[in-house]
Design a protein around this motif. Structure first.
Motif, short mmCIF file in Angstrom:
data_model
loop_
_atom_site.label_atom_id
_atom_site.label_comp_id
_atom_site.label_asym_id
_atom_site.label_seq_id
_atom_site.Cartn_x
_atom_site.Cartn_y
_atom_site.Cartn_z
N ARG A 50 33.92 35.21 36.85
CA ARG A 50 34.10 35.13 38.30
C ARG A 50 33.36 36.27 39.01
O ARG A 50 32.74 36.07 40.05
N PHE A 51 33.42 37.47 38.44
CA PHE A 51 32.73 38.60 39.05
C PHE A 51 31.23 38.37 39.07
O PHE A 51 30.57 38.63 40.07
N GLN A 54 30.39 35.81 41.73
CA GLN A 54 30.45 36.40 43.08
C GLN A 54 29.26 37.31 43.34
O GLN A 54 28.68 37.29 44.43
N GLN A 55 28.88 38.09 42.36
CA GLN A 55 27.74 38.98 42.53
C GLN A 55 26.45 38.19 42.71
O GLN A 55 25.63 38.52 43.58
N ALA A 57 26.20 35.21 43.93
CA ALA A 57 26.27 34.59 45.26
C ALA A 57 25.91 35.60 46.35
O ALA A 57 25.20 35.27 47.30
N ARG A 58 26.38 36.84 46.22
CA ARG A 58 26.03 37.88 47.21
C ARG A 58 24.53 38.12 47.25
O ARG A 58 23.93 38.21 48.32
N ALA A 123 22.90 30.95 42.20
CA ALA A 123 24.34 31.17 42.12
C ALA A 123 25.01 29.96 41.51
O ALA A 123 24.62 28.82 41.76
N TYR A 125 28.91 28.06 40.42
CA TYR A 125 30.27 27.87 40.89
C TYR A 125 30.36 27.94 42.41
O TYR A 125 31.25 28.57 42.98
#
Length: 150
Positions: A50-51, A54-55, A57-58, A123, A125
């Motif tokens: 998950r981390f 998220q990274q 995606a950022r 990215a 998910y």
């Protein structure tokens, strides 16, 4: 009776039932601790996944934001899962000094969605497939509006 016989009668050992009971309790505790460690390991792997998502995606949103701010033209490609961004030659992500087209799309892969730029996954998910909502400019002096939902 010999002295050894008297000493042996005074000492008691463990019975078979006591040994089986101790082994059962030890096996139960060992199983519970093993299950606990396995669940903690799976939770750590899930948290790391998950981390990373998220990274990624950022970073993807930041790159997309820079390109969209530098864009000369944004054109939806028919569905709200894809847009084409024409980047001016002065933009750092342009190839050489020529205008460059980049296509951003969201594709489904094994039940999850991936954000891609020119067929390269940025990215994983992503929450929804219809990520782009573009409203063209109404007049020649206004700007178009792009909403991205990841």
């Amino acid at each position: 009776m010999t002295r050894f016989g008297r000493l042996a009668r005074g000492q008691r050992g463990y019975t078979l039932i006591e040994l089986l009971l101790a082994m059962t309790i030890l096996g139960t505790i060992t199983t519970a601790v093993t299950v606990l460690f396995l669940q903690a390991s799976k939770a750590e792997v899930d948290m790391n996944r998950r981390f990373k998502a998220q990274q990624d995606a950022r970073v993807a949103v930041d790159r997309m934001r820079r390109e969209i701010h530098c864009a000369k033209l944004i054109a939806p490609t028919g569905v709200s899962a894809s847009i084409t961004v024409t980047v001016a030659g002065v933009c750092p992500t342009a190839v050489g000094m020529a205008d460059t087209n980049h296509t951003y799309d969201v594709v489904s892969d094994s039940g999850r969605f991936k954000l891609r730029r020119d067929n390269v996954v940025l990215a994983d998910y992503v929450a929804e497939q219809n990520a782009f909502d573009y409203t063209a400019p109404v007049t020649g002096t206004s700007l178009g509006k792009l909403r991205v939902t990841l």
